[in-house]
Design a protein around this motif. Structure first.
Motif, PDB file in Angstrom:
ATOM      1  N   THR A 140      41.157  42.585  40.720  1.00  0.00           N
ATOM      2  CA  THR A 140      42.054  41.927  41.470  1.00  0.00           C
ATOM      3  C   THR A 140      41.138  40.587  42.297  1.00  0.00           C
ATOM      4  N   ARG A 141      39.866  41.007  42.669  1.00  0.00           N
ATOM      5  CA  ARG A 141      39.145  39.921  43.262  1.00  0.00           C
ATOM      6  C   ARG A 141      38.797  38.915  42.640  1.00  0.00           C
ATOM      7  N   GLU A 196      45.239  48.549  40.457  1.00  0.00           N
ATOM      8  CA  GLU A 196      43.790  48.916  40.125  1.00  0.00           C
ATOM      9  C   GLU A 196      43.309  49.911  40.941  1.00  0.00           C
ATOM     10  N   ILE A 243      37.728  44.632  48.004  1.00  0.00           N
ATOM     11  CA  ILE A 243      38.790  44.254  47.111  1.00  0.00           C
ATOM     12  C   ILE A 243      38.283  44.701  45.642  1.00  0.00           C
ATOM     13  N   CYS A 256      48.646  43.487  42.047  1.00  0.00           N
ATOM     14  CA  CYS A 256      47.269  43.921  41.183  1.00  0.00           C
ATOM     15  C   CYS A 256      46.509  44.543  41.791  1.00  0.00           C
ATOM     16  N   ARG A 257      46.257  44.736  43.137  1.00  0.00           N
ATOM     17  CA  ARG A 257      45.429  45.647  43.706  1.00  0.00           C
ATOM     18  C   ARG A 257      46.013  46.920  43.818  1.00  0.00           C
ATOM     19  N   TYR A 281      48.435  39.517  44.630  1.00  0.00           N
ATOM     20  CA  TYR A 281      47.096  40.341  45.295  1.00  0.00           C
ATOM     21  C   TYR A 281      47.689  41.574  45.650  1.00  0.00           C
ATOM     22  N   ARG A 282      48.837  41.772  46.226  1.00  0.00           N
ATOM     23  CA  ARG A 282      49.171  43.305  46.557  1.00  0.00           C
ATOM     24  C   ARG A 282      49.283  44.221  45.381  1.00  0.00           C
ATOM     25  N   TYR A 297      40.391  37.507  39.637  1.00  0.00           N
ATOM     26  CA  TYR A 297      41.724  37.046  39.326  1.00  0.00           C
ATOM     27  C   TYR A 297      42.258  36.078  40.489  1.00  0.00           C
ATOM     28  N   THR A 298      42.528  36.794  41.655  1.00  0.00           N
ATOM     29  CA  THR A 298      42.920  35.954  43.086  1.00  0.00           C
ATOM     30  C   THR A 298      42.070  35.148  43.174  1.00  0.00           C
ATOM     31  N   LEU A 339      52.954  42.368  36.379  1.00  0.00           N
ATOM     32  CA  LEU A 339      52.359  43.453  37.084  1.00  0.00           C
ATOM     33  C   LEU A 339      53.067  44.064  37.966  1.00  0.00           C
ATOM     34  N   THR A 343      52.459  37.481  36.927  1.00  0.00           N
ATOM     35  CA  THR A 343      52.589  38.319  38.239  1.00  0.00           C
ATOM     36  C   THR A 343      53.578  39.224  38.201  1.00  0.00           C
TER      37      THR A 343
END
Length: 249
Positions: A16-17, A85, A12, A81-82, A78-79, A19-20, A127, A124
């Motif tokens: 993202t890793r 990034e 990840i 944000c990733r 997660y979705r 923050y989540t 983002l 969220t």
């Protein structure tokens, strides 16, 4: 099995890793009663008079107790944000972190006047908004019930919150801040007489973006989503091709 889970986790992207993971650990700590939401929420008086500065950060990390709302927010966080990034911010971690600071500071400023206690959901939505505006030709499907283009996604989410009986103030804040970033970063610099106003500080670049070995390297925008692909035409000039793509939430 444990190795594969660890390997997948380490794949990840770092922002993202981080923050989540912080959001999940914060919620777990509250669930296990190590801390309480009263120690985390945004309170200007406690921040200014008692110097409880951690509240400036922790109010972005708590999304409520374990349940549907928490899972829903974590999936979207997660979705998108990733995808940001790994897409338009690929190879630009410092710029991505700077967007976090920009959004967080604006939301904190508005939080002083709006009596908002937790700003993670607004973050969220911010983002989601930025991703949706940078992927205008992606077709979305909302739980198999509604089809629409990506730029409508933040508004669909706001409508969903309204159906659940939640206040839409937090969603509007996320959309507003997301639009400010998108306008200043993607729209205004390309207008006649416009210029780039958001410049990532050199300190962030030194911390998050190591020197590139290839000076001609530049990341392709939104490569993951397939919305914009770049190549070269016969004359050597760069060409762009926009594609439509179906995507489920």
């Amino acid at each position: 099995m444990a190795y594969s889970v660890t390997q997948e986790y380490l794949q990840i992207p770092p922002v993202t890793r981080a923050y989540t993971t912080a959001c999940v650990l914060t919620t777990a700590a509250v669930q296990l009663e190590f801390i309480t939401p009263f120690q985390l929420y945004f309170n200007p008086e406690l921040i200014l008079k008692r110097y409880q500065l951690w509240r400036l950060i922790t109010n972005f990390l708590f999304f409520g107790p374990l349940g549907f709302s928490f899972l829903f927010n974590m999936i979207f966080l997660y979705r998108y944000c990733r995808m940001l990034e790994e897409g338009s911010f690929r190879g630009r971690t410092a710029d991505f972190v700077y967007m976090f600071f920009f959004g967080g500071l604006l939301m904190t400023f508005f939080g002083f006047f709006a009596s908002l206690f937790f700003l993670g959901q607004a973050f969220t939505i911010m983002l989601v908004y930025v991703w949706s505006r940078r992927n205008p030709f992606v077709r979305m499907n909302f739980f198999g019930l509604l089809n629409f283009q990506a730029p409508f996604l933040p508004w669909v989410l706001m409508g969903f919150s309204l159906l659940l009986g939640n206040s839409i103030v937090i969603d509007l804040l996320g959309i507003g801040v997301g639009h400010m970033y998108y306008f200043l970063e993607d729209v205004f610099p390309n207008q006649p007489g416009g210029k780039k106003l958001l410049t990532t500080p050199g300190l962030l670049r030194a911390l998050f973006d190591p020197a590139e070995t290839d000076p001609d390297y530049s990341p392709l925008p939104e490569d993951q989503s397939g919305v914009v692909r770049q190549g070269q035409g016969p004359d050597g000039e760069p060409i762009q091709r926009q594609e439509e793509q179906d995507r489920d939430l």
